[in-house]
Design an enzyme around this catalytic site. Structure first.
Site, PDB file in Angstrom:
ATOM      1  N   HIS A  27       0.875  -1.179   0.000  1.00  0.00           N
ATOM      2  CA  HIS A  27       0.000   0.000   0.000  1.00  0.00           C
ATOM      3  C   HIS A  27       0.912   1.229   0.000  1.00  0.00           C
ATOM      4  O   HIS A  27       1.040   1.922   1.011  1.00  0.00           O
ATOM      5  CB  HIS A  27      -0.967  -0.066   1.173  1.00  0.00           C
ATOM      6  CG  HIS A  27      -1.876  -1.265   1.103  1.00  0.00           C
ATOM      7  ND1 HIS A  27      -2.961  -1.306   0.242  1.00  0.00           N
ATOM      8  CD2 HIS A  27      -1.822  -2.477   1.702  1.00  0.00           C
ATOM      9  CE1 HIS A  27      -3.556  -2.489   0.349  1.00  0.00           C
ATOM     10  NE2 HIS A  27      -2.882  -3.222   1.226  1.00  0.00           N
ATOM     11  N   SER A  55      -2.993  -1.738   6.861  1.00  0.00           N
ATOM     12  CA  SER A  55      -3.291  -1.854   8.289  1.00  0.00           C
ATOM     13  C   SER A  55      -3.331  -3.332   8.646  1.00  0.00           C
ATOM     14  O   SER A  55      -3.608  -4.184   7.805  1.00  0.00           O
ATOM     15  CB  SER A  55      -4.622  -1.193   8.611  1.00  0.00           C
ATOM     16  OG  SER A  55      -5.658  -1.835   7.908  1.00  0.00           O
ATOM     17  N   HIS A  98      -7.917 -10.129  -2.386  1.00  0.00           N
ATOM     18  CA  HIS A  98      -7.810 -10.104  -0.920  1.00  0.00           C
ATOM     19  C   HIS A  98      -8.795 -11.127  -0.376  1.00  0.00           C
ATOM     20  O   HIS A  98     -10.001 -11.008  -0.590  1.00  0.00           O
ATOM     21  CB  HIS A  98      -8.146  -8.695  -0.400  1.00  0.00           C
ATOM     22  CG  HIS A  98      -8.519  -8.654   1.045  1.00  0.00           C
ATOM     23  ND1 HIS A  98      -7.650  -8.235   2.035  1.00  0.00           N
ATOM     24  CD2 HIS A  98      -9.660  -8.996   1.688  1.00  0.00           C
ATOM     25  CE1 HIS A  98      -8.248  -8.325   3.212  1.00  0.00           C
ATOM     26  NE2 HIS A  98      -9.465  -8.781   3.039  1.00  0.00           N
ATOM     27  N   ASP A 113       2.349  -6.732   2.151  1.00  0.00           N
ATOM     28  CA  ASP A 113       1.171  -5.913   2.484  1.00  0.00           C
ATOM     29  C   ASP A 113       1.630  -4.607   3.142  1.00  0.00           C
ATOM     30  O   ASP A 113       0.899  -4.014   3.945  1.00  0.00           O
ATOM     31  CB  ASP A 113       0.222  -6.686   3.417  1.00  0.00           C
ATOM     32  CG  ASP A 113      -1.227  -6.264   3.273  1.00  0.00           C
ATOM     33  OD1 ASP A 113      -1.532  -5.448   2.384  1.00  0.00           O
ATOM     34  OD2 ASP A 113      -2.050  -6.748   4.062  1.00  0.00           O
ATOM     35  N   TYR A 132     -10.753  -2.709  -2.933  1.00  0.00           N
ATOM     36  CA  TYR A 132     -11.673  -3.729  -2.420  1.00  0.00           C
ATOM     37  C   TYR A 132     -13.039  -3.617  -3.111  1.00  0.00           C
ATOM     38  O   TYR A 132     -13.808  -4.563  -3.150  1.00  0.00           O
ATOM     39  CB  TYR A 132     -11.943  -3.506  -0.920  1.00  0.00           C
ATOM     40  CG  TYR A 132     -10.936  -4.057   0.061  1.00  0.00           C
ATOM     41  CD1 TYR A 132      -9.652  -4.394  -0.307  1.00  0.00           C
ATOM     42  CD2 TYR A 132     -11.311  -4.228   1.394  1.00  0.00           C
ATOM     43  CE1 TYR A 132      -8.753  -4.879   0.630  1.00  0.00           C
ATOM     44  CE2 TYR A 132     -10.418  -4.707   2.334  1.00  0.00           C
ATOM     45  CZ  TYR A 132      -9.144  -5.037   1.954  1.00  0.00           C
ATOM     46  OH  TYR A 132      -8.271  -5.508   2.888  1.00  0.00           O
ATOM     47  N   HIS A 174      -3.099 -13.386   1.444  1.00  0.00           N
ATOM     48  CA  HIS A 174      -3.446 -13.632   2.863  1.00  0.00           C
ATOM     49  C   HIS A 174      -3.851 -15.104   3.063  1.00  0.00           C
ATOM     50  O   HIS A 174      -4.629 -15.414   3.965  1.00  0.00           O
ATOM     51  CB  HIS A 174      -4.591 -12.727   3.361  1.00  0.00           C
ATOM     52  CG  HIS A 174      -4.484 -11.283   2.974  1.00  0.00           C
ATOM     53  ND1 HIS A 174      -3.312 -10.576   3.082  1.00  0.00           N
ATOM     54  CD2 HIS A 174      -5.407 -10.402   2.492  1.00  0.00           C
ATOM     55  CE1 HIS A 174      -3.526  -9.325   2.664  1.00  0.00           C
ATOM     56  NE2 HIS A 174      -4.782  -9.196   2.298  1.00  0.00           N
TER      57      HIS A 174
HETATM   58 ZN    ZN Z   1      -5.716  -7.395   1.808  1.00  0.00          ZN
END
Ligand code: ZN
Length: 388
Positions: A62, A288, A194, A284, A129, A223
Site C-alpha cells: 500500500h 493496516s 484479498h 502488504d 476492495y 493472505h
Molecule cells: Zn488485503
C-alpha cells in the site's frame, strides 16, 4: 558498467561462485571469471563471497497508505522509499485497499511514478476492495491498456465483511476485462484477490473458472496464511494450477488469533507438494493490520512494513529449513512470473540489474542495486529521497 567479482549467486537457483557484469540497467554477462581492462566507466565491486541474489519483488504494497478501519486517525502513512531499500525490495506493486473514497488511484499512480524517479521499479493495480471497480479512465481494460504502471486489478476483496459481496457473474466479468486488457497490453492482467476470514474462502474463484473458462491462474489470492483452514484450501487450489500468496507482515495478536506465519506456511505448502512457481510471499506493506473480535469489532490496529518480506525469507531458511534457493524464489522469481514481469526477480543475462548482496551467515542485506544504480552499500544508504 559494474563488475561484481567473487559472488556466490542465487539466481534464485544456486549458480555457485560467479562474476556478474552489469551495463547501465541490465545484466549482460555471468561467468566464472570475467576480466576487463580498468577504465573510468567500469566499477569493480568485490563481493567477497557474499551472496548475490535478485532484488525482491513485493506483489502487494500500500505504497500510498491504506487502512482507516478505526477512523481517520488510523489511516496508515505512505511508504517511504528508504523502507523499500533497507528491505531489499526493488520492485513494488502498489494497491489501494478498503478505502477508495479518500484514497485515489491517481494518487497511487503518482506515488509509483515517484518511486520510479527515485530509482526503484513500481507498478500498480487498478481498482480496490470495492465493486463496481473504481478506475482512472472509467474502464478497467483501458486502465491496463493505456497506463504504463497498471498491470492488473486488486485487491479485489472476497470472503470478507469489508468486501462488496460480489456474485460469480460480477467477478467473472471483472476478470475477463482484466484478462483482455492484459492480453492487448502485453501485461498479465492479473486479478489480485484479498481473501478475508469468512468460511467461503476461495470458493468464488473456483466457481468463476467453472462457469467462464477463465483459468485459475488469472487470480492471485493473498493472505492465504491467515488461518490453517485457508492454508489447506490454498494448497489444494495451487495443486489445481492456481497461485497462492502469503502475507509476511504480522503481529503477535494476529498469530495468536490463528494466522500461520508466512515462512511456516511456505514450508508447509512446499512439503505438501506445491511447486515453488505457484507460491509467493508479499509484505502488504503500509496496509493496516486490524484484529476484529467475533462480532467484527476492531480491537487492534498496527501498520505493515515492506521490510518484513526479507525477514520472512530469512526465517523460512533459518528457522524452517526451507532450501535457500526456494526461499529466495518465493520473493523474487515466483512473484515476477505470476505478475508477467519476465525481466524481474532473476539473475540472468538480459534481466534488469536489481541485485542484493547478503552477508553469508546472517543473510542481512549489505548492498542494494536497483536498475544498476547503488541505493545502499555496506548498509549505508547511498541515495536519499526528498524530505528525508
Ligand atoms: Zn488485503
Amino acid at each position: 558498467m559494474k563488475l561484481f567479482k567473487n559472488a556466490i549467486v542465487f539466481a534464485p537457483q544456486y549458480l555457485g561462485k560467479q562474476d556478474v557484469l552489469v551495463a547501465s540497467n541490465k545484466i549482460i554477462a555471468i561467468d566464472h571469471n570475467i576480466e576487463l581492462e580498468a577504465s573510468h566507466s567500469l566499477t569493480v565491486i568485490d563481493a567477497k563471497e557474499q551472496y548475490l541474489i535478485p532484488g525482491l519483488v513485493d506483489s502487494l504494497v500500500h505504497i500510498s497508505g491504506g487502512g482507516g478501519e478505526g477512523g481517520f486517525a488510523t489511516r496508515t502513512p505512505e511508504m517511504s522509499p528508504q523502507d523499500a531499500v533497507y528491505g531489499g525490495v526493488t520492485t513494488l506493486i502498489g494497491a489501494l485497499g478498503t478505502d477508495s473514497v479518500t484514497r485515489s488511484l491517481e494518487d497511487l499512480v503518482a506515488k509509483a511514478k515517484a518511486l520510479k524517479e527515485f530509482g526503484l521499479s513500481a507498478y500498480c493495480y487498478s481498482g480496490s476492495y470495492h465493486y463496481p471497480v473504481k478506475t482512472i479512465t472509467a474502464s478497467l481494460e483501458k486502465d491496463i491498456l493505456m497506463i504504463d504502471e497498471i498491470i492488473g486489478v486488486g485487491e479485489v476483496a472476497i470472503s470478507d465483511h469489508r468486501s462488496s459481496q460480489m456474485s460469480v457473474d460480477d467477478l467473472a466479468r471483472l476478470t475477463s476485462q482484466a484478462r483482455v486488457g492484459g492480453m492487448l497490453a502485453g501485461k498479465s492482467g492479473i486479478v489480485s484477490i484479498h481473501v478475508g476470514d469468512e468460511p467461503t474462502e476461495l470458493a468464488l474463484l473456483e466457481q468463476v473458472c467453472q462457469s467462464s473458462g477463465i483459468p485459475l491462474s488469472q487470480f492471485y489470492p493473498t493472505h492465504i496464511n491467515r488461518s490453517q483452514s485457508l492454508l489447506n484450501t490454498g494448497i489444494e487450489f495451487a495443486k489445481k494450477g492456481g497461485f497462492i500468496d502469503f502475507t509476511t507482515s504480522t503481529t503477535e495478536q494476529i498469530l495468536a488469533a490463528g494466522e500461520v506465519a508466512a515462512p511456516l506456511a511456505l514450508k508447509m505448502a512446499l512439503d505438501a507438494g506445491v511447486h515453488i512457481n505457484h507460491i509467493s510471499m508479499s509484505s502488504d506493506g503500509n496496509g493496516s493490520l486490524p484484529v476484529f473480535d467475533q462480532e467484527s469489532h476492531l480491537i487492534d490496529l498496527q501498520v505493515a512494513n515492506v521490510r518484513s518480506l526479507h525477514q520472512a525469507m530469512v526465517t523460512a531458511h533459518q528457522d524452517y529449513q526451507v532450501d535457500l534457493a526456494m526461499a529466495i524464489g518465493s520473493v523474487t522469481k515466483s512473484p515476477a512470473n505470476i505478475l508477467g514481469l519476465a525481466h524481474k526477480g532473476r539473475i540472468e543475462v538480459g534481466a534488469d540489474a536489481d541485485l542484493l548482496l547478503l552477508e553469508r551467515e546472517s543473510l542481512a542485506i549489505d548492498s542494494v542495486f536497483a536498475l544498476g544504480q547503488p541505493m545502499m552499500q555496506a548498509k549505508t544508504l547511498t541515495r536519499k529521497p526528498y524530505f528525508s
